[in-house]
Design an enzyme around this catalytic site. Structure first.
Site, PDB file in Angstrom:
ATOM      1  N   ASP A   1     -10.800   2.925  -9.807  1.00 13.74           N
ATOM      2  CA  ASP A   1     -12.208   2.567  -9.666  1.00 13.74           C
ATOM      3  C   ASP A   1     -13.049   2.928 -10.893  1.00 13.74           C
ATOM      4  O   ASP A   1     -12.896   3.980 -11.490  1.00 13.74           O
ATOM      5  CB  ASP A   1     -12.846   3.219  -8.442  1.00 13.74           C
ATOM      6  CG  ASP A   1     -14.292   2.790  -8.331  1.00 13.74           C
ATOM      7  OD1 ASP A   1     -14.540   1.593  -8.212  1.00 13.74           O
ATOM      8  OD2 ASP A   1     -15.178   3.663  -8.434  1.00 13.74           O
TER       9      ASP A   1
ATOM     10  N   ASP B   1     -20.143   4.512  -2.669  1.00 13.55           N
ATOM     11  CA  ASP B   1     -19.999   4.505  -4.135  1.00 13.55           C
ATOM     12  C   ASP B   1     -21.024   5.468  -4.744  1.00 13.55           C
ATOM     13  O   ASP B   1     -21.621   5.188  -5.791  1.00 13.55           O
ATOM     14  CB  ASP B   1     -20.143   3.100  -4.723  1.00 13.55           C
ATOM     15  CG  ASP B   1     -19.633   3.023  -6.159  1.00 13.55           C
ATOM     16  OD1 ASP B   1     -19.124   4.039  -6.683  1.00 13.55           O
ATOM     17  OD2 ASP B   1     -19.760   1.942  -6.772  1.00 13.55           O
TER      18      ASP B   1
END
Ligand code: DOR
Ligand code: ZN
EC number: 3.5.2.3
Length: 435
Positions: free
Chosen positions: A156, A309
């Protein structure tokens, strides 16, 4: 398990999933009785639930805790505090740290810090490739077998762009019974651009990040996951088109799950006019049509979960010009409120639905057997107690994160987390972390 002993607790006057008020008795971290008019056995403390809504503790599949190496922005202690205050009882910490979490040593360090802090279960995510460089696969098996028991792998921040590496990673994932979480961005299409490709970016003279860069990677990865029989999780879906790809893949039986962030449910690229980098995030904020599609897909279940996130950045990385600023926004302490605002108030999700997208499904995807459990006798006492009627004004400086980069500064939001309970122990209450 945690170094803190499980606890006994009587929680009075709570409404599980918004239903009728009951009391909940907890012994040794496990629910032993649910009913009206329970009394606390000798020596058992009471938490007054105030008639609020009781949900299973929230599970966040996507946070950045910045430890090791980025402690000027966040560390496991400050990030865990933000998580507990946000109603979370488990978080998955992304590996784009310094050093990268691509070995057993680093993932065990993050895991151990989580245990020491003890406010939330911290599950390190291992890198898919060495150094997140996309070239050589990391030792997934060693990380999975480590004390951290890594169950999710991701590069990520970057996409695993090479289809051959992604294919191999999915084959390993299938054999190891772990999940690959993809940051879906074909870097060859975005070229590092960091605003949604559309009229707003054109007007501002910013290079555009086209939605097709997400859609094409998700389509490719679904094909690869299907072939490998592997579990694929798609991080932070941002575009309406990607939802169509996901829907088709799920209908075809592909083992794919997906998340949406609170900011992609609420915010659009209309906020970019000031060039304020607080709005810079990857994938970028898109159009009102996209936020609408995100909400509908989450209600429908095509998007499985909300993941924050949570991406803290110290002011030196944010208070700078657009091009130089780092992408990312805080999310842990505002996620529940943004979900109430975007999904509960418009009638798109009820409390059972909130439990599903913030707790049950993420625990299933992350393979956590003792999180996301029903509120029932014999189950772990791991809860978020929430007040849907409360309203509060977001102030970045007052959040528990070390950084203050919230896009909701000054916004009045509905719904507050009153208390968080992890296996019978209160980890946060009335805006304060339990120490
Ligand atoms: O906005 C983002 N910030 N997107 C990512 O993929 C990475 C993250 C970070 O690490 O700051
Ligand atoms: Zn990402």
């Amino acid at each position: 398990m945690t170094e803190h002993a499980p606890t006994d607790l009587l929680i009075t006057d709570v409404r599980p999933y918004g239903e009728d008020a009951v009391d909940v008795l907890v012994r040794d971290g496990v629910v032993t009785e649910i009913g009206a008019g329970l009394t606390a056995p000798e020596g058992v403390p009471t938490l007054d639930g105030g008639g609020h809504v009781l949900l299973p503790g929230f599970v966040d599949l996507h946070v950045h805790l910045r430890e090791p190496g980025g402690e000027e922005s966040e560390d496991v202690a400050t990030g865990s505090a933000a998580a507990a205050l946000g109603g979370f009882t488990a978080v998955f910490a992304m590996p784009n740290t310094d050093p990268v979490a691509d070995t057993a040593v680093v993932v065990e360090h993050v895991w151990r810090r989580g245990q020491e802090v003890g406010l939330v279960d911290v599950h390190p995510v291992g890198a898919v490739t060495v150094g997140l460089e996309g070239v050589k696969m990391a030792e997934l098996g060693t990380m999975a077998a480590s004390r951290a028991q890594v169950r999710m792998f991701s590069d990520d921040g970057k996409c695993v762009n090479d289809p051959l590496i992604m294919r191999r990673a999915l084959e390993y994932a299938s054999a190891l019974n772990v999940v690959i979480a993809q940051h879906a961005e074909d870097h060859r299409l975005t070229g590092g651009a960091q605003a949604h490709e559309g009229v707003v970016a054109s007007r501002l003279g910013l290079a555009g990040w086209p939605a097709t860069a997400e859609e094409t990677i998700v389509a490719r990865d679904c094909a690869l996951a299907r072939e490998a029989g592997a579990a694929l999780h798609v991080c932070h879906i941002s575009s309406a088109r990607t939802v169509d790809v996901l829907r088709a893949a799920k209908a075809a039986g592909v083992r794919v799950s997906a998340e949406v962030t609170p900011h992609h449910l609420l915010l659009t690229d209309g906020r970019l006019t000031s060039y304020d980098a607080v709005n810079k995030v990857n994938p970028p904020l898109r159009t009102a049509e996209d936020t609408k599609a995100m909400r509908a897909a989450l209600a429908e279940g095509v998007i499985d979960v909300v993941a924050t996130d949570h991406a803290p950045h110290a002011s030196q990385y944010k208070d700078t010009e657009w091009q130089a600023a780092r992408p990312g926004m805080l999310g842990l302490q505002t996620a529940f409120s943004v979900l109430v605002h975007t999904m509960v108030e418009p009638g798109l999700l009820d409390w059972r639905g909130v439990a599903r997208v913030l707790s049950e499904r993420p625990a299933e995807i992350g393979n956590l057997p003792d999180q996301g459990r029903p509120i029932a006798v014999g189950e772990p006492a791991t809860f978020a107690l929430v007040d849907p009627e409360a309203q509060w004004t977001v102030r970045g400086a007052a959040l528990a994160s070390r950084a203050a980069n919230t896009p909701y500064e000054g916004m009045r939001l509905p719904g507050a987390v009153v208390a968080t309970v992890l296996r019978g122990r209160i980890t946060a209450q009335d805006g304060k972390v339990a120490r």
